[in-house]
Design a protein around this motif. Structure first.
Motif, PDB file in Angstrom:
ATOM      1  N   MET A  44       0.679  -1.265   0.041  1.00 60.23           N
ATOM      2  CA  MET A  44       0.193  -0.055  -0.140  1.00 60.23           C
ATOM      3  C   MET A  44       0.864   1.352  -0.070  1.00 60.23           C
ATOM      4  SD  MET A  44      -3.520   0.028   2.174  1.00 60.23           S
ATOM      5  CE  MET A  44      -4.938  -0.441   1.127  1.00 60.23           C
ATOM      6  N   PRO A  45       1.894   1.337   1.090  1.00 58.19           N
ATOM      7  CA  PRO A  45       2.693   2.498   0.862  1.00 58.19           C
ATOM      8  C   PRO A  45       3.322   2.794  -0.512  1.00 58.19           C
ATOM      9  CG  PRO A  45       2.924   1.370   2.975  1.00 58.19           C
ATOM     10  CD  PRO A  45       2.262   0.440   2.057  1.00 58.19           C
ATOM     11  N   ALA A  46       3.819   1.558  -1.019  1.00 57.26           N
ATOM     12  CA  ALA A  46       4.616   1.732  -2.305  1.00 57.26           C
ATOM     13  C   ALA A  46       3.506   1.950  -3.442  1.00 57.26           C
ATOM     14  CB  ALA A  46       5.088   0.192  -2.640  1.00 57.26           C
ATOM     15  N   GLU A  47       2.185   1.438  -3.429  1.00 57.67           N
ATOM     16  CA  GLU A  47       1.227   1.862  -4.442  1.00 57.67           C
ATOM     17  C   GLU A  47       1.095   3.613  -4.432  1.00 57.67           C
ATOM     18  OE1 GLU A  47      -0.288   0.463  -6.671  1.00 57.67           O
ATOM     19  OE2 GLU A  47       0.002  -1.877  -6.280  1.00 57.67           O
ATOM     20  N   THR A  48       0.983   4.017  -3.179  1.00 56.48           N
ATOM     21  CA  THR A  48       0.796   5.441  -2.990  1.00 56.48           C
ATOM     22  C   THR A  48       2.112   6.184  -3.524  1.00 56.48           C
ATOM     23  OG1 THR A  48      -0.819   5.163  -1.369  1.00 56.48           O
ATOM     24  CG2 THR A  48       0.125   7.392  -1.644  1.00 56.48           C
ATOM     25  N   GLN A  49       3.195   5.600  -3.160  1.00 61.32           N
ATOM     26  CA  GLN A  49       4.487   6.239  -3.554  1.00 61.32           C
ATOM     27  C   GLN A  49       4.680   6.492  -5.214  1.00 61.32           C
ATOM     28  OE1 GLN A  49       6.825   8.002  -2.950  1.00 61.32           O
ATOM     29  NE2 GLN A  49       9.102   7.139  -3.356  1.00 61.32           N
ATOM     30  N   ALA A  83       7.301  10.703   1.742  1.00 58.95           N
ATOM     31  CA  ALA A  83       8.175  11.827   2.523  1.00 58.95           C
ATOM     32  C   ALA A  83       9.434  11.165   2.965  1.00 58.95           C
ATOM     33  CB  ALA A  83       7.172  12.381   3.912  1.00 58.95           C
ATOM     34  N   PHE A  84       9.303  10.011   3.501  1.00 58.65           N
ATOM     35  CA  PHE A  84      10.556   9.310   3.933  1.00 58.65           C
ATOM     36  C   PHE A  84      11.642   9.251   2.763  1.00 58.65           C
ATOM     37  CE2 PHE A  84      13.294   5.804   5.249  1.00 58.65           C
ATOM     38  CZ  PHE A  84      13.888   6.280   6.448  1.00 58.65           C
ATOM     39  N   LEU A  85      11.181   8.923   1.387  1.00 54.73           N
ATOM     40  CA  LEU A  85      11.854   8.606   0.519  1.00 54.73           C
ATOM     41  C   LEU A  85      12.143   9.929  -0.570  1.00 54.73           C
ATOM     42  CD1 LEU A  85      10.944   5.132  -0.688  1.00 54.73           C
ATOM     43  CD2 LEU A  85      12.706   5.531   0.848  1.00 54.73           C
ATOM     44  N   LEU A  86      11.754  11.015  -0.228  1.00 53.86           N
ATOM     45  CA  LEU A  86      11.854  12.131  -0.996  1.00 53.86           C
ATOM     46  C   LEU A  86      13.484  12.321  -1.353  1.00 53.86           C
ATOM     47  CD1 LEU A  86      10.677  14.153  -2.944  1.00 53.86           C
ATOM     48  CD2 LEU A  86      10.411  15.654  -0.853  1.00 53.86           C
ATOM     49  N   GLU A 142       4.680   9.716  15.927  1.00 55.57           N
ATOM     50  CA  GLU A 142       4.761  11.079  15.928  1.00 55.57           C
ATOM     51  C   GLU A 142       6.063  11.509  15.202  1.00 55.57           C
ATOM     52  OE1 GLU A 142       5.128  12.615  20.034  1.00 55.57           O
ATOM     53  OE2 GLU A 142       6.000  14.263  19.180  1.00 55.57           O
ATOM     54  N   ASN A 143       7.125  10.814  15.198  1.00 58.86           N
ATOM     55  CA  ASN A 143       8.223  11.319  14.225  1.00 58.86           C
ATOM     56  C   ASN A 143       7.871  11.168  12.880  1.00 58.86           C
ATOM     57  OD1 ASN A 143      10.006  11.655  16.530  1.00 58.86           O
ATOM     58  ND2 ASN A 143      10.338   9.594  16.669  1.00 58.86           N
ATOM     59  N   ALA A 144       6.989  10.235  12.310  1.00 58.14           N
ATOM     60  CA  ALA A 144       6.730  10.173  11.030  1.00 58.14           C
ATOM     61  C   ALA A 144       5.817  11.119  10.809  1.00 58.14           C
ATOM     62  CB  ALA A 144       6.078   8.874  10.610  1.00 58.14           C
ATOM     63  N   LEU A 145       4.894  11.634  11.498  1.00 56.51           N
ATOM     64  CA  LEU A 145       3.990  12.903  11.211  1.00 56.51           C
ATOM     65  C   LEU A 145       4.812  14.010  11.355  1.00 56.51           C
ATOM     66  CD1 LEU A 145       1.261  13.811  10.799  1.00 56.51           C
ATOM     67  CD2 LEU A 145       0.922  14.280  13.235  1.00 56.51           C
ATOM     68  N   ALA A 146       6.013  14.197  12.034  1.00 57.31           N
ATOM     69  CA  ALA A 146       6.777  15.427  12.239  1.00 57.31           C
ATOM     70  C   ALA A 146       7.492  15.498  10.778  1.00 57.31           C
ATOM     71  CB  ALA A 146       7.610  15.480  13.140  1.00 57.31           C
ATOM     72  N   LEU A 147       7.810  14.223  10.352  1.00 55.26           N
ATOM     73  CA  LEU A 147       8.744  14.399   9.019  1.00 55.26           C
ATOM     74  C   LEU A 147       7.646  14.895   7.740  1.00 55.26           C
ATOM     75  CD1 LEU A 147      11.281  13.577   7.267  1.00 55.26           C
ATOM     76  CD2 LEU A 147      10.322  11.417   7.110  1.00 55.26           C
ATOM     77  N   LEU A 148       6.690  14.060   7.922  1.00 54.91           N
ATOM     78  CA  LEU A 148       5.566  14.456   6.940  1.00 54.91           C
ATOM     79  C   LEU A 148       5.232  15.969   6.767  1.00 54.91           C
ATOM     80  CD1 LEU A 148       3.606  13.218   4.690  1.00 54.91           C
ATOM     81  CD2 LEU A 148       1.945  12.902   6.595  1.00 54.91           C
ATOM     82  N   VAL A 149       4.932  16.637   8.155  1.00 54.08           N
ATOM     83  CA  VAL A 149       4.642  17.930   7.931  1.00 54.08           C
ATOM     84  C   VAL A 149       5.579  18.748   7.627  1.00 54.08           C
ATOM     85  CG1 VAL A 149       3.876  19.896   9.524  1.00 54.08           C
ATOM     86  CG2 VAL A 149       2.781  17.547   9.727  1.00 54.08           C
ATOM     87  N   ASN A 150       7.157  18.382   8.079  1.00 53.50           N
ATOM     88  CA  ASN A 150       8.148  18.827   7.427  1.00 53.50           C
ATOM     89  C   ASN A 150       8.262  19.053   5.986  1.00 53.50           C
ATOM     90  OD1 ASN A 150      10.324  20.843   8.347  1.00 53.50           O
ATOM     91  ND2 ASN A 150      11.500  18.923   9.002  1.00 53.50           N
ATOM     92  N   VAL A 151       8.031  17.931   5.512  1.00 54.71           N
ATOM     93  CA  VAL A 151       7.952  17.740   3.865  1.00 54.71           C
ATOM     94  C   VAL A 151       7.071  18.370   3.194  1.00 54.71           C
ATOM     95  CG1 VAL A 151       8.180  16.253   2.162  1.00 54.71           C
ATOM     96  CG2 VAL A 151       9.472  15.636   4.116  1.00 54.71           C
ATOM     97  N   MET A 152       5.824  18.279   3.657  1.00 50.62           N
ATOM     98  CA  MET A 152       4.609  18.909   2.833  1.00 50.62           C
ATOM     99  C   MET A 152       4.289  20.098   3.442  1.00 50.62           C
ATOM    100  SD  MET A 152       4.044  16.349   1.037  1.00 50.62           S
ATOM    101  CE  MET A 152       2.251  16.939   0.199  1.00 50.62           C
ATOM    102  N   GLY A 153       4.742  20.562   4.318  1.00 61.12           N
ATOM    103  CA  GLY A 153       4.134  21.977   4.803  1.00 61.12           C
ATOM    104  C   GLY A 153       3.131  21.878   5.748  1.00 61.12           C
ATOM    105  N   GLU A 154       2.889  22.650   6.732  1.00 54.83           N
ATOM    106  CA  GLU A 154       1.742  22.482   7.660  1.00 54.83           C
ATOM    107  C   GLU A 154       0.112  22.874   6.923  1.00 54.83           C
ATOM    108  OE1 GLU A 154       3.001  25.123  10.928  1.00 54.83           O
ATOM    109  OE2 GLU A 154       1.292  26.439  10.338  1.00 54.83           O
ATOM    110  N   GLU A 155       0.280  23.428   5.808  1.00 55.19           N
ATOM    111  CA  GLU A 155      -0.779  23.601   4.994  1.00 55.19           C
ATOM    112  C   GLU A 155      -1.125  22.427   4.234  1.00 55.19           C
ATOM    113  OE1 GLU A 155      -1.892  26.813   4.838  1.00 55.19           O
ATOM    114  OE2 GLU A 155      -0.175  27.873   6.053  1.00 55.19           O
ATOM    115  N   ARG A 156      -0.422  21.292   4.245  1.00 58.64           N
ATOM    116  CA  ARG A 156      -0.919  20.285   3.351  1.00 58.64           C
ATOM    117  C   ARG A 156      -1.074  18.987   3.987  1.00 58.64           C
ATOM    118  NH1 ARG A 156       1.607  24.048   0.277  1.00 58.64           N
ATOM    119  NH2 ARG A 156       3.591  23.376   0.669  1.00 58.64           N
ATOM    120  N   VAL A 157      -1.364  18.945   5.181  1.00 60.24           N
ATOM    121  CA  VAL A 157      -1.640  17.600   5.702  1.00 60.24           C
ATOM    122  C   VAL A 157      -2.975  17.671   6.572  1.00 60.24           C
ATOM    123  CG1 VAL A 157      -0.896  15.854   7.600  1.00 60.24           C
ATOM    124  CG2 VAL A 157       0.790  17.249   6.170  1.00 60.24           C
TER     125      VAL A 157
END
Ligand code: CO
Length: 330
Positions: free
Chosen positions: A195-200, A231-234, A271-286
């Motif tokens: 599933m995560p690979a499909e989305t990627q 986000a993790f693989l960007l 929590e760490n994954a969410l922090a990374l995600l928000v860092n990558v996407m910006g807090e307007e886009r999660v």
């Protein structure tokens, strides 16, 4: 006060007609197994046990109250997409479940909202059906991340996304029909690995094909499950773009340039994954998304954002509802 909005939840009607009898072949079905419990079936097989929240909006509202969720957006369980079926049958199936979703929302139209589905094997029919469904009350459309061998950079699917952009119909992309099932027979590995690979794969197919250069700015598109492994693989993908011409041949900017063209939900469970995600996407886009009412969803909806030490209250308010209010014009 900004409402708390859960943008990713599913429904499954318990009064689903016998589609196998109507159309022939293997279709999703349902049977009750005990009070408040049921089994999703696929042809003659049991597919997944579910509970009443899938079909009973009163229970859904109770559980939303328990978790302090103001608005929940529900969409079909992806098993119902029927993209591999004849187009006319898939259209009938889409209309049936789109109307069923609005019926569930009738219990509390201010708090329960729905995304429609479309028969993506027929792009013209899909454009017509999403426009019909949105006029009837749907907030937007949920699509699968691929249609058979076609990824989101397929010309027909781009045409569909252009239609959604022009009509200002928000799109939620949900992974489904996961790759390499023969190698993942146990442990729910398709949900954990594929599933995560499909989305990627679907995000990168839009980015690396240059599709975002052609899609209108008005397209609002969100990927489920925190964008999968994106986000993790960007960093890996950016590095490849810089160092290999075959990676960048259709994509004029580094992949990280395009993170302002799409959104993700928050369903990453750490929590760490969410922090990374928000860092990558910006807090307007999660945006808060739970995958309720399934066992692989967030069991106390919104708790990951609420309990995070990484965000101030303003950011939490954006993540838990403010961004969704804008994305879905709530
Ligand atoms: Co889901």
């Amino acid at each position: 006060m900004t409402p708390v909005v859960d943008i990713h939840s599913h429904f499954y009607p318990d009064n689903i007609p016998d589609l196998s009898a109507r159309f022939g072949g293997e279709w999703p079905g349902f049977r009750h197994t005990a009070p408040g419990k049921g089994m999703i079936t696929l042809g003659n097989r049991d597919y997944r046990p579910v509970y009443e929240a899938c079909w009973n909006p009163a229970l859904r509202l109770e559980e939303m109250d328990r978790d302090a969720i103001d608005i929940q957006i529900m969409c079909a369980t992806p098993l119902l997409f029927a993209y591999e079926k004849p187009a006319q049958q898939a259209l009938e199936c889409a209309m049936l479940f789109n109307d069923a979703a609005l019926e569930l929302c009738q219990r509390s139209p201010e708090r329960l909202k729905a995304l429609c589905q479309a028969p993506l094997q027929d792009i013209d029919a899909s454009c017509r059906e999403v426009s019909r469904a949105v006029r009837a009350g749907h907030l937007g459309v949920q699509i699968g991340n691929h249609v058979g061998p076609r990824n989101l950079d397929d010309e027909g699917l781009i045409t569909f996304l252009q239609h959604c952009g022009e009509q200002r119909i928000p799109v939620l992309v949900h992974p489904w029909d996961m790759m390499a099932p023969e190698r993942m027979p146990k442990y729910m590995l398709p949900w954990l690995v594929a599933m995560p690979a499909e989305t990627q794969l679907s995000i990168l197919s839009l980015v690396l094909s240059g599709a975002f250069e052609r899609l209108p700015d008005t397209l609002r598109i969100c990927f489920a499950h925190g964008g999968g492994s994106f986000a993790f693989l960007l960093g890996r993908v950016d590095n490849a773009w810089h160092n290999r011409d075959i990676v960048r041949e259709d994509c004029p900017h580094p992949p990280s340039h395009y993170t302002n063209r799409f959104y993700t939900d928050s369903a990453v469970f750490d929590e760490n994954a969410l922090a990374l995600l928000v860092n990558v996407m910006g807090e307007e886009r999660v945006m808060l998304g739970s995958d309720y009412p399934f066992p692989l969803g967030e069991q106390k909806i919104g708790s990951l954002i609420k309990n995070s030490n990484s965000f101030n209250s303003e950011t939490k308010s954006r993540l838990s509802g403010g961004n969704a209010v804008k994305f879905f014009d709530l």
